[in-house]
Design a protein around this motif. Structure first.
Motif, mmCIF file in Angstrom:
data_model
loop_
_atom_site.group_PDB
_atom_site.id
_atom_site.type_symbol
_atom_site.label_atom_id
_atom_site.label_comp_id
_atom_site.label_asym_id
_atom_site.label_seq_id
_atom_site.Cartn_x
_atom_site.Cartn_y
_atom_site.Cartn_z
ATOM 1 N N TYR A 177 0.864 -1.196 -0.001
ATOM 2 C CA TYR A 177 -0.003 -0.038 -0.045
ATOM 3 C C TYR A 177 0.808 1.384 -0.057
ATOM 4 O O TYR A 177 0.417 2.189 -0.664
ATOM 5 C CB TYR A 177 -0.861 0.054 1.212
ATOM 6 N N ARG A 178 1.899 1.352 0.707
ATOM 7 C CA ARG A 178 3.083 2.171 0.666
ATOM 8 C C ARG A 178 3.218 2.859 -0.794
ATOM 9 O O ARG A 178 3.165 3.944 -1.088
ATOM 10 C CB ARG A 178 4.308 1.990 1.417
ATOM 11 N N GLN A 179 3.683 1.869 -1.875
ATOM 12 C CA GLN A 179 3.743 2.345 -3.027
ATOM 13 C C GLN A 179 2.617 2.844 -3.760
ATOM 14 O O GLN A 179 2.862 3.731 -4.458
ATOM 15 C CB GLN A 179 4.252 1.007 -3.769
ATOM 16 N N LYS A 180 1.418 2.281 -3.263
ATOM 17 C CA LYS A 180 0.113 2.798 -4.167
ATOM 18 C C LYS A 180 0.032 4.198 -3.563
ATOM 19 O O LYS A 180 -0.354 5.295 -4.314
ATOM 20 C CB LYS A 180 -1.044 1.991 -3.484
ATOM 21 N N LEU A 181 0.505 4.834 -2.358
ATOM 22 C CA LEU A 181 0.447 6.153 -1.862
ATOM 23 C C LEU A 181 1.594 6.891 -2.713
ATOM 24 O O LEU A 181 1.085 8.192 -3.063
ATOM 25 C CB LEU A 181 0.622 6.026 -0.243
ATOM 26 N N VAL A 182 2.918 6.384 -2.998
ATOM 27 C CA VAL A 182 3.594 6.947 -3.671
ATOM 28 C C VAL A 182 3.083 7.418 -5.073
ATOM 29 O O VAL A 182 3.384 8.376 -5.591
ATOM 30 C CB VAL A 182 4.983 6.152 -3.610
ATOM 31 N N ASP A 183 2.466 6.178 -5.502
ATOM 32 C CA ASP A 183 1.890 6.438 -6.924
ATOM 33 C C ASP A 183 0.857 7.650 -6.888
ATOM 34 O O ASP A 183 0.804 8.261 -7.723
ATOM 35 C CB ASP A 183 1.444 5.251 -7.379
ATOM 36 N N LEU A 184 -0.160 7.484 -5.899
ATOM 37 C CA LEU A 184 -1.349 8.393 -5.625
ATOM 38 C C LEU A 184 -0.780 9.951 -5.877
ATOM 39 O O LEU A 184 -1.242 10.878 -6.433
ATOM 40 C CB LEU A 184 -1.738 8.057 -4.406
ATOM 41 N N SER A 185 0.537 10.108 -5.262
ATOM 42 C CA SER A 185 0.998 11.340 -4.791
ATOM 43 C C SER A 185 1.500 12.006 -6.411
ATOM 44 O O SER A 185 1.655 13.150 -6.454
ATOM 45 C CB SER A 185 2.039 11.468 -4.061
ATOM 46 N N THR A 186 1.656 11.198 -7.398
ATOM 47 C CA THR A 186 2.048 11.712 -8.604
ATOM 48 C C THR A 186 1.005 12.168 -9.619
ATOM 49 O O THR A 186 1.138 12.515 -10.547
ATOM 50 C CB THR A 186 2.916 10.571 -9.493
ATOM 51 N N THR A 187 -0.390 12.140 -9.084
ATOM 52 C CA THR A 187 -1.530 12.400 -9.945
ATOM 53 C C THR A 187 -2.087 13.597 -9.437
ATOM 54 O O THR A 187 -3.118 14.121 -9.628
ATOM 55 C CB THR A 187 -2.583 11.372 -9.668
ATOM 56 N N VAL A 188 -1.531 14.315 -8.377
ATOM 57 C CA VAL A 188 -2.016 15.705 -7.848
ATOM 58 C C VAL A 188 -2.133 16.857 -8.826
ATOM 59 O O VAL A 188 -2.899 17.724 -8.586
ATOM 60 C CB VAL A 188 -1.262 16.116 -6.785
ATOM 61 N N ASN A 189 -1.624 16.502 -9.875
ATOM 62 C CA ASN A 189 -1.756 17.668 -11.021
ATOM 63 C C ASN A 189 -2.623 17.326 -12.014
ATOM 64 O O ASN A 189 -2.862 18.087 -12.866
ATOM 65 C CB ASN A 189 -0.259 18.281 -11.330
ATOM 66 N N GLU A 190 -3.387 16.161 -11.884
ATOM 67 C CA GLU A 190 -4.272 15.504 -12.703
ATOM 68 C C GLU A 190 -5.606 16.588 -12.449
ATOM 69 O O GLU A 190 -5.659 17.157 -11.516
ATOM 70 C CB GLU A 190 -4.937 14.335 -12.598
ATOM 71 N N ASP A 191 -6.626 16.603 -13.423
ATOM 72 C CA ASP A 191 -7.764 17.477 -13.269
ATOM 73 C C ASP A 191 -8.726 16.966 -12.553
ATOM 74 O O ASP A 191 -10.014 17.320 -12.855
ATOM 75 C CB ASP A 191 -8.235 18.106 -14.565
ATOM 76 N N HIS A 192 -8.639 16.090 -11.596
ATOM 77 C CA HIS A 192 -9.468 15.221 -10.987
ATOM 78 C C HIS A 192 -9.157 14.795 -9.665
ATOM 79 O O HIS A 192 -7.732 14.272 -9.642
ATOM 80 C CB HIS A 192 -10.274 14.092 -11.854
ATOM 81 N N GLU A 193 -9.746 14.364 -8.779
ATOM 82 C CA GLU A 193 -9.361 13.596 -7.504
ATOM 83 C C GLU A 193 -9.301 12.245 -7.686
ATOM 84 O O GLU A 193 -10.049 11.680 -8.477
ATOM 85 C CB GLU A 193 -10.337 14.157 -6.284
ATOM 86 N N ASN A 194 -8.389 11.619 -6.912
ATOM 87 C CA ASN A 194 -8.446 10.175 -6.936
ATOM 88 C C ASN A 194 -7.994 9.769 -5.534
ATOM 89 O O ASN A 194 -7.831 10.295 -4.642
ATOM 90 C CB ASN A 194 -7.007 9.805 -7.890
ATOM 91 N N ALA A 195 -8.487 8.280 -5.429
ATOM 92 C CA ALA A 195 -8.533 7.806 -3.998
ATOM 93 C C ALA A 195 -8.160 6.275 -4.201
ATOM 94 O O ALA A 195 -8.444 5.764 -5.111
ATOM 95 C CB ALA A 195 -9.883 7.800 -3.449
#
Lengths: 489, 164
Positions: A269-287
């Motif tokens: 899950y830690r890597q999934k969080l790292v990957d998630l943090s790369t999406t913060v400049n997309e034009d929508h929210e992710n979870a």
């Protein structure tokens, strides 16, 4: 809600299972699920009586008897049975949401007439003692125990007399290694890190008594042999028995423990969080998140829609929810808050209230386009539910029921002003938590003040880029920047 | 003497009030017309924040009929009206504001609404550089919402005109 108190029948599990042979041969001990003991009609009627007898708090979710706040854990119990079949008891845990380190149990003991007597057993503990227990380190509990009959609304049929109570340790089970962590224990082991069976019976108040087992000490410090003499209770019949049962540990739990356990149980899950943090400049929210049954979810919002929808009624309880607050290139610095928003916090509330979120394990992660990374845990369920109770008032309005003046005043005099103070305010002294505020430190300080003033019962942590190192954050005006930072060990 | 003192104090607070009002170009009444319907928003200062209510009216032969309003009793069992459902603040650029709005325009006591929970949205307004009496109005859900959030009933993406 059952019996007017918050009960947890949701995780009914396997049938009872014998755990370990005792060193002594007087009792056997097992953990049983609700599917087993609900068959015992006399027992369930007694539990219902307890529910009717205790007083509801204003929050409606908990109840109090004497000075103990109740949230009975009825999805499992410790079942102690005499080897000769002449006696048995059920010990239920109680969430300890009060500001102390005590552990409380409700013990229902079989009497000669086939009824059950209800007693409240309290283990009075210091912070250090509670920490030791939560860490699985054995301590002597005999001189820390008191028992009092649950003597309201004639729940107990026996009369009160001028006798006192004596505790003795009669059996000991050793199926958990030292260092076992109670809060992360499994079904097979939970509640059995302290496999001591304590027995108590009435004795004359002038001391003495009989029984077998270890030597105890009176609360006043006088050594008795054997056992412990209390001075407040009266019971009838033969000895009754209990064992320390299933603690919550929220008040003394290592604040970093939820993250530690999450990454032990779900290292990927830690890597999934790292990957998630790369999406913060997309034009929508992710979870991305984890349910208690081990399944994971991954959810994306719609382009240019600033929200992400998560399940209202998941199959299993939420134990981790991570989501983004994005910033697009077109409007960088203006899109979203750099801290948790009211909607985020309310979502956790509704799931917690509906028993769809296990606060003992839950971690909320937030990564934002403004460069912040936070984790939030719920250290006090009662406080969290209490602050967001206005959401329940909204539901009351929807159902056409008149809210009480107290409920309406709470919204108008507490909730509206506190959100005004910290979110979106303008003027000479603007509230710093605004979507266009890019001073992350200022916003963080305001958020910490907000959760302090709200007495929300949560912990907040900052996180490094690898999601490995966590630092607890507290508002503290004695610090230079008003933020006290305590790295997780 | 006492009267003069009262007048001075009154003038002082009036000036302060007018000054405060003048600092926020959004305070006032805004409208958006769609056919014979007018969506109207009232923004005002309250406790150093900008609060507001909204309404939708239908106009027939010059007579307005209310379609919905946010300034209504909490429900049919209560007389007390909703607190302002718009909670926003002027941004540092002084031409935009942002905050939260709760769409209570539904008949949320009806059975049709029972499956939903009332849910806050964000609200963003920005004054158009081409015409300072017009502004964008954008409403949408934000951050984590449950999958039973009702569809938003009020206009979500329009341009409004300041009328008062």
């Amino acid at each position: 809600m059952l019996f007017g108190i918050s009960v947890l029948f949701t995780n009914c599990m396997e049938d009872s299972m014998e755990i370990e042979k005792p060193k002594a041969d007087k009792y056997s001990v097992s953990r049983i699920g609700s599917n087993e003991f609900v068959k015992n009609r006399t027992l369930t009627e007694k539990l219902a009586s307890i529910g009717r007898g205790i007083r509801q708090t204003t929050g409606g979710d908990y109840a109090r008897y004497d000075n103990v706040q109740f949230d009975l854990i009825l999805n499992e119990a410790t079942f102690i049975e005499a080897i000769d079949g002449s006696y048995h008891s059920y010990t239920f845990g109680i969430y300890n949401e009060d500001d102390n380190y005590n552990i409380n149990n409700i013990v229902l003991s079989l009497t000669e007439n086939g009824d059950y007597e209800a007693d409240l057993v309290t283990y009075t503990l210091t912070q250090e003692e509670r920490s030791l227990i939560d860490s699985g380190i054995e301590i002597d509990l005999l001189d820390k125990m008191t028992v009092e009959p649950f003597d309201i609304d004639q729940i107990n049929t026996y009369g009160r007399g001028s006798t006192c109570t004596e505790f003795v340790e009669v059996d000991r089970f050793e199926n958990c290694a030292n260092g076992h962590n109670v809060s992360s224990c499994t079904w097979e082991c939970c509640g059995h890190c302290y496999e001591y069976v304590y027995e108590w019976q009435s004795v004359p108040c002038d001391g003495g008594g009989s029984g077998s087992g270890s030597t105890g000490t009176t609360p006043g410090g006088t050594t008795g042999s054997p056992g412990t003499s209390g001075g407040t209770t009266s019971t009838s019949g033969g000895p009754k028995a209990t064992a320390l049962t299933n603690t919550d540990g929220s008040s003394v739990r290592n604040p970093c423990e939820n993250m530690n356990e999450l990454f032990i149980d779900y290292p990927e899950y830690r890597q999934k969080l790292v990957d998630l943090s790369t999406t913060v400049n997309e034009d929508h929210e992710n979870a991305v998140g984890v349910f208690k049954d081990g399944t994971e979810f991954d959810q994306s919002g719609t382009a240019l829609e600033p929200y992400v929808e998560l399940q209202l009624n998941p199959i299993s309880e939420y134990i981790a929810i991570a989501h983004t607050h994005y910033e697009t290139d077109a409007t960088t610095g203006q899109d979203t808050y750099s801290v948790f928003s009211p909607n985020d916090l309310q979502f956790y509330y509704q799931r917690l209230k509906d028993n769809n979120l296990d606060h003992r394990k839950f971690v909320a992660f937030l990564v934002t386009g403004k460069g912040t990374r936070y984790a939030l845990t719920i250290k006090n369920k009662t406080k969290y539910l209490n602050f967001f109770k206005y959401v329940t008032t909204y539901k009351k309005w929807q159902s056409g029921l008149a809210a009480t003046q107290e409920e309406t005043d709470y919204i108008n005099n507490t909730i509206v002003p506190i959100f005004d103070k910290y979110y979106d305010m303008e003027g000479d002294n603007p509230a710093p938590i605004k979507t266009d505020n890019t001073d992350n430190q200022e916003v963080l300080e305001a958020f910490l003040q907000f959760i302090d003033e709200a007495d929300m019962g949560v912990n907040l942590f900052s996180i490094d880029e690898t999601f490995t190192n966590y630092t607890q954050l507290n508002y503290d005006d004695s610090e230079e920047d008003n933020i006290k930072e305590t790295p997780c060990g | 003497m006492r009267t003069i003192k009262y007048i001075i104090i009154t003038i002082f607070f009036t000036i302060i009030s007018l000054n405060s009002y003048a600092q926020n170009p959004f305070h006032g009444t805004w409208e958006w017309q769609n056919g014979n319907q007018i969506f109207r928003v009232f923004l005002f200062e309250q406790n150093s924040t900008t609060k507001g209510h909204f309404e939708m009216v239908e106009v027939n032969n010059g007579i307005e009929t209310l379609v919905y309003t946010s300034d209504k009793p909490y429900n049919s069992a209560m007389a007390q009206h909703w607190h302002p459902v718009i909670n926003v603040g002027l941004n540092s650029d002084h031409v935009s504001l942002s905050g939260r709005i709760l769409d209570n325009s539904y008949d949320y006591e009806s059975q049709d609404f029972a499956q939903y929970d009332l849910c806050e949205s964000w609200l963003k307004m920005r004054i158009l550089t081409t015409n300072p009496t017009t502004a964008t109005w954008k409403v949408n859900y934000y951050d984590i919402i449950p999958n039973n959030a009702p569809p938003i009933n009020i206009p979500m993406d329009i341009i409004m005109t300041k009328v008062e």
